[in-house]
Design an enzyme around this catalytic site. Structure first.
Site, short mmCIF file in Angstrom:
data_model
loop_
_atom_site.label_atom_id
_atom_site.label_comp_id
_atom_site.label_asym_id
_atom_site.label_seq_id
_atom_site.Cartn_x
_atom_site.Cartn_y
_atom_site.Cartn_z
N GLU A 131 -9.68 5.57 6.96
CA GLU A 131 -9.78 4.23 6.38
C GLU A 131 -10.26 3.32 7.45
O GLU A 131 -9.65 2.18 8.11
CB GLU A 131 -8.09 3.72 5.91
CG GLU A 131 -8.27 2.54 5.00
CD GLU A 131 -7.17 2.10 4.29
OE1 GLU A 131 -5.97 2.90 4.43
OE2 GLU A 131 -7.31 1.15 3.58
N TYR A 160 0.70 -1.38 0.03
CA TYR A 160 -0.09 -0.08 0.01
C TYR A 160 0.93 1.33 0.13
O TYR A 160 0.74 2.23 -0.86
CB TYR A 160 -0.89 0.06 1.19
CG TYR A 160 -2.11 -0.86 1.18
CD1 TYR A 160 -2.34 -1.78 0.28
CD2 TYR A 160 -3.23 -0.58 2.07
CE1 TYR A 160 -3.52 -2.43 0.27
CE2 TYR A 160 -4.49 -1.06 1.90
CZ TYR A 160 -4.72 -2.16 1.14
OH TYR A 160 -5.79 -2.85 0.99
#
Lengths: 333, 333
Positions: free
Chosen positions: B283, B193
């Site tokens: 998130e 990521y």
């Protein structure tokens, strides 16, 4: 003593690059075919790294071949072996010409794909040669010998264990350092380099490598890639996974250098990572060569920035390196 | 209004995963074969994201399918197209059930390798469907549809231009977000990521994409990967390369979210990146789910940490998102 633990011979005389071009072009060129005079080496160092050492007040640089130029994907195991030998021998000459100023860190003859096991055997032998015969104190270990396509297993794979056994036996650490990127999606110095550091930190977090090698020491350069900035993410990941805390899982064995080229980044590194795990470094005449208009100093003059922070633990500048590089004190005598 | 610009439907009812398993297993399963009741959706959201919105005092979440689960490497273009449709349709149902609380951001039907051009055409059509028919305000764009092997050209390649033309025409931004990693050397949430964010920042720095698309807006999640921590490195790189300063080259078009899970990291982000380029995000129920023993709050409760910093520009919490997501204000009416 101020020890810069991360420097590459980026200013090597052109004959080295010409040798490599012939090799990449397909010639089976011998390490003996490299001809560089001592005066050429002196000129490359005196106008470059030594000049900056003097200007900045650093004493010793742990000096390795150009990292990007390791380019392990070219050719076969023999290609990498010859290229490592010629590169490491040149580093040894720098160290001999400037005793006390440069101490060697070697390139390993790694290769990607099916060549991995052979290349690790070759790496063990080349490491031993560099440490025992040339007086080197560490090595660079590339986690992606495919140079940008991540084709190798993680560094925690047992394929690498013979190398770790030798590192522990010799009491020398490895600096984790990718080489070039040949992937157009991954720029080298500002993407692949940092991504390599970040990727390997996670490999280490997820494994029990240090249970198998409790005295193995690994250095993550470039301030550890993204790791200190995302320290909370890693702490949380370890909790999520039921793994031990980072202090226990990795901080006995993993060290971060200070190649972070602005004050705010260095402050974060020093706030987040225990001082005992931080090693002074600049990677001078390396990835970034400009002068920072905000400081009037080169971006890679990390000593100037660290000195300006004022609260840096003295051990970061030298004592930590002497501890992590177990043979360094002997090499400086 | 407090807008969380980065949330995924990580708590989707199990039927979604079962549909996907059948598809990956080789069935040509139709998007119409997914059967999830409104009550199942309500249960997934009310006990998850909505509960946290209320506890934390956030108003709206820009909501997209699970990022890792996009997994673009599976199957062919049709596989990705069907999977995107079924995932996006489910997001649209969440948004319809909780108006004002969730606004859609779509997954694109990308595919790696030779399928890239077709998959970009399909992505343009799916983006248009999601924005025009479902009221979505942005999309996720995966820079590595090979899921860990970096087999695609950089996002600045002209192959992606039809997508950028449509993004500009529709006035919606793309959040750059890799999917899963199937590469054992690259862990997903804490390596791949972040590495994706870092890699794409460099692709953008090295290109003139924003000269061709001056109004294109891209969001780098996870606090921009390694970028703010190494801001000096990037400033120096641009000088080395004779490129314009970062402010001019990228900061008119690139935005960073606040998914950095500790105070020191968020402080650095806010110190280094202009407030106008930072978008609040958590998130939540995502990559890291534990409670931070240092704060007693979940790691992903970035609002708590930001509130504690005290000097955060108010625009970071909402006004910036309304500016970057040009259709968001309309979607909330």
């Amino acid at each position: 003593m101020i020890i810069d633990c991360h420097g590459h011979f980026t200013t090597a005389p052109p004959a080295l690059g010409q040798w490599r071009e012939r090799q990449i072009g397909g010639d089976r060129v011998s390490p003996d075919d490299l001809h560089i005079t001592d005066d050429e080496i002196r000129a490359a160092i005196e106008g470059g790294q030594l000049k900056l050492q003097r200007e900045r007040g650093t004493d010793v640089t742990l000096f390795s071949p150009g990292a990007g130029k390791m380019a392990h994907h070219y050719g076969d195991e023999r290609t990498s072996l010859d290229w490592s030998r010629v590169s490491n021998d040149l580093i040894a000459r720098v160290c001999a010409l400037f005793p006390g100023r440069f101490v060697g860190v070697c390139q390993l003859p790694q290769s990607p794909g099916d060549a991995l096991p052979t290349s690790i055997r070759n790496s063990v032998a080349e490491l031993e040669r560099c440490v025992e015969e040339l007086g080197f104190v560490g090595c660079l270990l590339n986690p992606d010998p495919s140079d940008g396509y991540w084709q190798a297993p993680p560094l925690t794979d047992r394929a690498y264990y013979p190398l770790y056994e030798k590192l522990v036996e010799l009491d020398v650490p490895a600096m984790i350092h990718v080489a070039m990127s040949r992937n157009p999606a991954l720029q080298g110095t500002c993407a692949h380099y940092l991504n390599g550091d970040t990727a390997v930190f996670m490999q280490l977090c997820m494994s029990d490598l240090f249970a198998d090698f409790p005295t193995l020491k690994l250095i993550l350069p470039h301030g550890g890639g993204a790791v200190p900035y995302h320290w909370g993410r890693y702490r949380g990941f370890m909790l999520d996974q039921g793994r031990p805390p980072l202090e226990e899982a990795v901080l006995n064995n993993v060290f971060f250098d200070t190649c972070v080229y602005h004050k705010r980044g260095l402050e974060l590194l020093l706030d987040v990572i225990p001082a005992a795990n931080v090693l002074f470094a600049s990677e001078m005449i390396g990835a970034v060569r400009s002068v920072d208009p905000e400081t009037g100093r080169r971006f890679d003059d990390t000593k100037y920035v660290l000195d300006g922070i004022g609260t840096v633990d003295e051990a970061v500048y030298g004592a930590n390196a002497l501890r992590v590089f177990g043979r360094l004190e002997g090499a400086l005598k």
